[in-house]
Design an enzyme around this catalytic site. Sequence first.
Site, PDB file in Angstrom:
ATOM      1  N   GLU A  88       9.283 -52.923  38.384  1.00  7.49           N
ATOM      2  CA  GLU A  88      10.432 -53.130  39.292  1.00  7.49           C
ATOM      3  C   GLU A  88      11.276 -51.863  39.436  1.00  7.49           C
ATOM      4  OE1 GLU A  88      10.573 -53.821  36.186  1.00  7.49           O
ATOM      5  OE2 GLU A  88      12.627 -53.564  35.455  1.00  7.49           O
ATOM      6  N   HIS A 142       7.705 -51.465  33.366  1.00  6.90           N
ATOM      7  CA  HIS A 142       8.729 -51.928  34.320  1.00  6.90           C
ATOM      8  C   HIS A 142       8.391 -51.538  35.765  1.00  6.90           C
ATOM      9  CE1 HIS A 142      11.941 -53.609  31.788  1.00  6.90           C
ATOM     10  NE2 HIS A 142      11.562 -52.734  30.879  1.00  6.90           N
ATOM     11  N   CYS A 160       7.809 -56.627  30.722  1.00  6.91           N
ATOM     12  CA  CYS A 160       8.451 -56.135  29.495  1.00  6.91           C
ATOM     13  C   CYS A 160       8.781 -57.277  28.521  1.00  6.91           C
ATOM     14  CB  CYS A 160       9.660 -55.275  29.821  1.00  6.91           C
ATOM     15  SG  CYS A 160      10.140 -54.266  28.390  1.00  6.91           S
TER      16      CYS A 160
END
Length: 246
Positions: free
Chosen positions: A221, A219, A115
Amino acid sequence: MRPVIGITCSYAVSVTEGTLHISERNEIGLGYIRAVEYAGGAPLVLPHVQDSECIDRYVGLLDGLLLTGGVDVDPLLYGQEPHAEIGSVDRSRDEMELELTRKALDGDVPIFAICRGIQVLNVAAGGTLYQDIAAEIPQSTLRHSQKGAGWYASHTVDIQPDSLLHRIIGGITTRTNSFHHQAVRDLGKGFIATAQAKDSVIEAIESPTHRFALGVQYHPELMWERHPDARSLFTAFVKAAMANGI
Ligand code: MN
């Protein structure tokens, strides 16, 4: 042995109501830590430092560098005045991360950028950004600031065949979450765009001349526990970091 993965972090400040007590902190979302640990790395959070010698020591110590999400990069750092729709910026974080990233690129330390991270990576290599997709790419009608859950894959991404990203994902399309109002504009030196959303917004960049320098605009994660494609990004990165020490 687990490779050491340096993880960048955010700055936060708060004032306790009714007092003059100001609390400054560095913070990091646990998703990054957990994903790196799951993938076989030893996560190490890198606080915001100013001194170049600290950054040199970090780069020497790290087997891999994970550039994380956060506020907008100061547009003055890529030669633009701030657009009316720019969000918060953090100049000292920018300067620390740009120096860290340039030195990691010079040393061919594996880099995975998420990001804000893809934006830092691109600017570190001399590229520029769209400061606000809605204002500067009027033909884009896709929602890049999704309102669904963090793990939800809200839009499609087309992947360039024979890229590093293609080899990692194993297909030429994937679905991703999306929490950004900015995007890569002019590519940094040596970087190619290897994924785009259906509105042509760049969703991934990589450097073919580095062992592993990959950025994604989304994203993973927040997705890795539910989506194998997001998981494989972390495992491929940690594997490259493992090879870095050998
Ligand atoms: Mn997007």
